[in-house]
Design an enzyme around this catalytic site. Sequence first.
Site, short mmCIF file in Angstrom:
data_model
loop_
_atom_site.label_atom_id
_atom_site.label_comp_id
_atom_site.label_asym_id
_atom_site.label_seq_id
_atom_site.Cartn_x
_atom_site.Cartn_y
_atom_site.Cartn_z
N LYS A 1 1.51 -2.82 16.67
CA LYS A 1 0.74 -1.58 16.09
C LYS A 1 -0.57 -1.17 16.62
O LYS A 1 -0.32 0.00 16.80
CB LYS A 1 -0.40 -2.19 15.44
CG LYS A 1 0.17 -3.50 14.19
CD LYS A 1 0.06 -3.03 12.95
CE LYS A 1 1.47 -2.60 13.36
NZ LYS A 1 2.46 -1.23 11.40
N ASP B 1 17.33 0.68 6.90
CA ASP B 1 16.29 -1.39 7.39
C ASP B 1 16.24 -0.38 9.05
O ASP B 1 17.50 -0.56 10.48
CB ASP B 1 18.63 -1.68 7.38
CG ASP B 1 17.71 -2.85 8.18
OD1 ASP B 1 16.72 -3.33 8.26
OD2 ASP B 1 18.64 -3.74 8.00
N ILE C 1 0.75 -1.18 -0.36
CA ILE C 1 0.40 -0.24 0.07
C ILE C 1 1.14 1.34 -0.15
O ILE C 1 -0.04 2.72 -0.60
CB ILE C 1 -1.03 -0.08 1.17
CG1 ILE C 1 -0.22 -0.54 2.40
CG2 ILE C 1 -2.08 -1.74 1.16
CD1 ILE C 1 -1.50 0.05 3.08
N ASN D 1 5.42 3.24 7.39
CA ASN D 1 4.38 2.39 6.50
C ASN D 1 5.20 1.26 6.89
O ASN D 1 4.39 0.07 6.25
CB ASN D 1 3.68 2.74 5.22
CG ASN D 1 3.73 2.08 3.58
OD1 ASN D 1 2.45 1.84 3.88
ND2 ASN D 1 4.19 1.25 3.35
N SER E 1 -0.86 1.93 11.12
CA SER E 1 -0.88 1.18 12.54
C SER E 1 -2.06 0.18 11.70
O SER E 1 -1.56 -0.77 9.85
CB SER E 1 -1.83 1.36 13.07
OG SER E 1 -1.31 0.71 14.13
N LYS F 1 11.81 -0.33 -8.72
CA LYS F 1 10.60 -0.31 -9.55
C LYS F 1 9.40 0.30 -8.99
O LYS F 1 8.80 0.76 -9.83
CB LYS F 1 10.48 -1.99 -8.96
CG LYS F 1 11.51 -3.43 -9.51
CD LYS F 1 11.51 -4.59 -9.12
CE LYS F 1 11.86 -4.95 -9.50
NZ LYS F 1 11.32 -7.50 -9.17
N TYR G 1 2.17 -8.68 17.17
CA TYR G 1 2.44 -7.85 16.14
C TYR G 1 1.46 -7.02 16.69
O TYR G 1 1.56 -5.76 16.37
CB TYR G 1 1.44 -8.45 14.87
CG TYR G 1 0.84 -8.13 13.70
CD1 TYR G 1 1.74 -7.22 13.39
CD2 TYR G 1 -0.45 -7.78 13.79
CE1 TYR G 1 1.24 -6.35 11.93
CE2 TYR G 1 -1.00 -7.33 12.52
CZ TYR G 1 0.33 -6.19 11.99
OH TYR G 1 -0.75 -5.87 11.03
#
Length: 328
Positions: free
Chosen positions: A195, A85, A37, A114, A163, A65, A191
Amino acid sequence: MAPAYNQTTTAEELAGHFPAEIKDKVVLTTGPSPTSIGATFVEAIARAQPALIILAGRNPSKLQKTADAISQKQPQVPVRLLQLDLGSLAAVREAAAEVKSWDDVPHIDVLVNNAGIMATNFALSPDGFENQFATNHLGHFLFTNLIMGKILASRSPRVVNVSSDGHRLSPIRWADYNFREGETYNKWTAYGQSKTANILLAVSLAEKLGSKDLLAYSLHPGVISSTSLSAGLEDSDTDFAALNALDKSLGNAEGWRGFRLKTDQEGAATTVYAAFEPALQENNGAYLQDCHIADPWTDTVKPWATDKVEAEKLWKLSEKLVGQEFSY
């Protein structure tokens, strides 16, 4: 009267609504690899002629790309690559130093944090932190603060943290954020913690720097059908079954209802909204979903992710872990 946006609004549609807000802006986005996204976001806003799009990520070939995709459609829009990184604090410091050395880029108008990883197997970052927390939060925390001088040099600075409603899976585990070196590890809980941290960082930035005109937001992009985020899952059937079981054990509605999948255009829309919607100025620090401020009564918004005390605790913990204080 402002248009009504919802879960089917697209990034291109919103970019078409905010041409004046996007034009001539310098926008830095982390993790805009193809099929993400982040890539959809930068390609959508390129049509409105920003002054510069900076693509930051680990893999230069993937960044190229995305840069090529922008240049193919909008050759007049400058694009710059930045190797970053987020899993390594030393690498984050190197990338931030490079940004600060760019004399031809005196300010950054919008920073979109992002990049992210999801539900990976247990691993420690080079600095000894659980990898999802290190990559999704600590790297962004340090990078954002190290380049804050350039962000605040903008006339209308914004920071946007991508998030997830996956924050429902865990608050910050204050006594066990590192999962006892894997002993207590659950990939979805980890995870969720990372978030939650993304949302709390936006709350802190709004609190600490709102007086200096910084606007900060976090958002849930939705569950995207084609994103590369789930590519790291070892066994998607097993992993998503584990997610479902965790949701049920926590009493979350997501354990019993299905997910509406979004296209990449729909998934990137709330990022465009967070980065450029003028009306959001009255709600600094807000958490967004489906191109609106998330409603705790109808949307998934856990109180542990929006609490100012939790936000300040996380700020202090993050300073300790990265080894640097940021006093504003």
